[in-house]
Design a protein around this motif. Structure first.
Motif, PDB file in Angstrom:
ATOM      1  N   VAL A 228       0.918  -1.396   0.209  1.00 40.36           N
ATOM      2  CA  VAL A 228       0.295  -0.281  -0.358  1.00 40.36           C
ATOM      3  C   VAL A 228       1.002   0.842  -0.595  1.00 40.36           C
ATOM      4  N   LYS A 229       1.152   1.979  -0.869  1.00 39.93           N
ATOM      5  CA  LYS A 229       2.204   3.089  -0.810  1.00 39.93           C
ATOM      6  C   LYS A 229       1.214   4.399  -0.423  1.00 39.93           C
ATOM      7  N   GLU A 230      -0.589   4.688  -0.116  1.00 39.42           N
ATOM      8  CA  GLU A 230      -0.990   5.644   0.004  1.00 39.42           C
ATOM      9  C   GLU A 230      -1.701   5.453   0.369  1.00 39.42           C
ATOM     10  N   PRO A 231      -2.719   5.450   1.825  1.00 39.15           N
ATOM     11  CA  PRO A 231      -3.637   5.048   2.407  1.00 39.15           C
ATOM     12  C   PRO A 231      -4.557   5.521   1.656  1.00 39.15           C
ATOM     13  N   PHE A 232      -5.971   4.177   1.322  1.00 37.77           N
ATOM     14  CA  PHE A 232      -6.978   4.906   1.289  1.00 37.77           C
ATOM     15  C   PHE A 232      -7.418   5.788   1.817  1.00 37.77           C
ATOM     16  N   ASP A 233      -8.420   7.280   0.811  1.00 35.65           N
ATOM     17  CA  ASP A 233      -8.791   8.165   2.108  1.00 35.65           C
ATOM     18  C   ASP A 233     -10.280   8.160   1.042  1.00 35.65           C
ATOM     19  N   TRP A 234     -11.535   7.117   2.371  1.00 32.55           N
ATOM     20  CA  TRP A 234     -12.460   7.333   2.379  1.00 32.55           C
ATOM     21  C   TRP A 234     -13.387   8.310   2.497  1.00 32.55           C
ATOM     22  N   HIS A 235     -13.290   9.150   3.018  1.00 29.59           N
ATOM     23  CA  HIS A 235     -13.948  11.438   3.120  1.00 29.59           C
ATOM     24  C   HIS A 235     -13.786  11.315   2.068  1.00 29.59           C
ATOM     25  N   ASP A 236     -12.935  11.485   0.781  1.00 32.43           N
ATOM     26  CA  ASP A 236     -12.008  11.921  -0.333  1.00 32.43           C
ATOM     27  C   ASP A 236     -12.937  11.461  -1.371  1.00 32.43           C
TER      28      ASP A 236
ATOM     29  N   GLN B  17     -20.496  11.974  -3.845  1.00 36.36           N
ATOM     30  CA  GLN B  17     -22.139  12.914  -3.400  1.00 36.36           C
ATOM     31  C   GLN B  17     -21.341  14.283  -4.693  1.00 36.36           C
ATOM     32  N   GLU B  18     -20.788  14.498  -4.922  1.00 37.03           N
ATOM     33  CA  GLU B  18     -20.208  15.919  -5.704  1.00 37.03           C
ATOM     34  C   GLU B  18     -21.190  15.038  -7.295  1.00 37.03           C
ATOM     35  N   ARG B  19     -20.270  13.821  -7.745  1.00 40.59           N
ATOM     36  CA  ARG B  19     -20.965  13.736  -8.910  1.00 40.59           C
ATOM     37  C   ARG B  19     -22.629  13.207  -8.716  1.00 40.59           C
ATOM     38  N   ILE B  20     -23.425  12.546  -7.694  1.00 39.45           N
ATOM     39  CA  ILE B  20     -24.811  12.515  -7.294  1.00 39.45           C
ATOM     40  C   ILE B  20     -25.331  13.380  -7.507  1.00 39.45           C
ATOM     41  N   MET B  21     -25.215  14.502  -6.822  1.00 39.00           N
ATOM     42  CA  MET B  21     -25.328  16.297  -6.901  1.00 39.00           C
ATOM     43  C   MET B  21     -25.574  17.074  -8.819  1.00 39.00           C
ATOM     44  N   ALA B  22     -24.577  16.527  -9.251  1.00 39.95           N
ATOM     45  CA  ALA B  22     -24.223  17.329 -10.727  1.00 39.95           C
ATOM     46  C   ALA B  22     -25.086  16.337 -11.547  1.00 39.95           C
ATOM     47  N   LEU B  23     -25.829  14.981 -11.784  1.00 42.93           N
ATOM     48  CA  LEU B  23     -26.595  14.579 -12.046  1.00 42.93           C
ATOM     49  C   LEU B  23     -27.469  14.801 -11.679  1.00 42.93           C
ATOM     50  N   GLN B  24     -28.293  14.942 -10.621  1.00 39.06           N
ATOM     51  CA  GLN B  24     -29.350  15.887 -10.136  1.00 39.06           C
ATOM     52  C   GLN B  24     -29.625  17.181 -10.435  1.00 39.06           C
TER      53      GLN B  24
ATOM     54  N   LEU C 253     -16.873  12.349  -0.816  1.00 43.33           N
ATOM     55  CA  LEU C 253     -17.013  13.683  -1.373  1.00 43.33           C
ATOM     56  C   LEU C 253     -17.706  13.949  -3.296  1.00 43.33           C
ATOM     57  N   ASP C 254     -16.627  12.940  -3.454  1.00 41.81           N
ATOM     58  CA  ASP C 254     -17.038  13.142  -4.942  1.00 41.81           C
ATOM     59  C   ASP C 254     -17.751  12.123  -5.450  1.00 41.81           C
TER      60      ASP C 254
END
Length: 77
Positions: free
Chosen positions: A7-15, A21-28, A18-19
């Motif tokens: 694992v080179k970078e820890p996976f950031d669930w928060h980001d 949610q932003e895609r869902i809002m853009a679709l809505q 957010l991505d």
């Protein structure tokens, strides 16, 4: 130790959330915009029909007025 070598970078669930949610809002917002465009088109069509009705009623009234004036006009002769 520095951590796992796989694992080179820890996976950031928060980001990721957010991505997503932003895609869902853009679709809505896109769907809302398409609906508003459709409503505007329907309103324009309704407005056109309304004006055609108004012009038709005015034409009938003017025709009747001209006919009544011609009935009472003196006949040439």
């Amino acid at each position: 130790m520095e951590g796992s070598r796989f694992v080179k970078e820890p996976f950031d669930w928060h980001d990721q959330r957010l991505d997503t949610q932003e895609r869902i809002m853009a679709l809505q917002f896109g769907q809302v915009e398409r609906r508003l465009e459709r409503i505007e088109a329907l309103i324009e069509g309704l407005e056109r029909r309304l004006w055609m009705t108004v012009y038709g009623v005015v034409a009938v009234i003017l025709t009747q007025a001209v006919q009544s004036i011609l009935e009472y006009a003196p006949k040439g002769g």
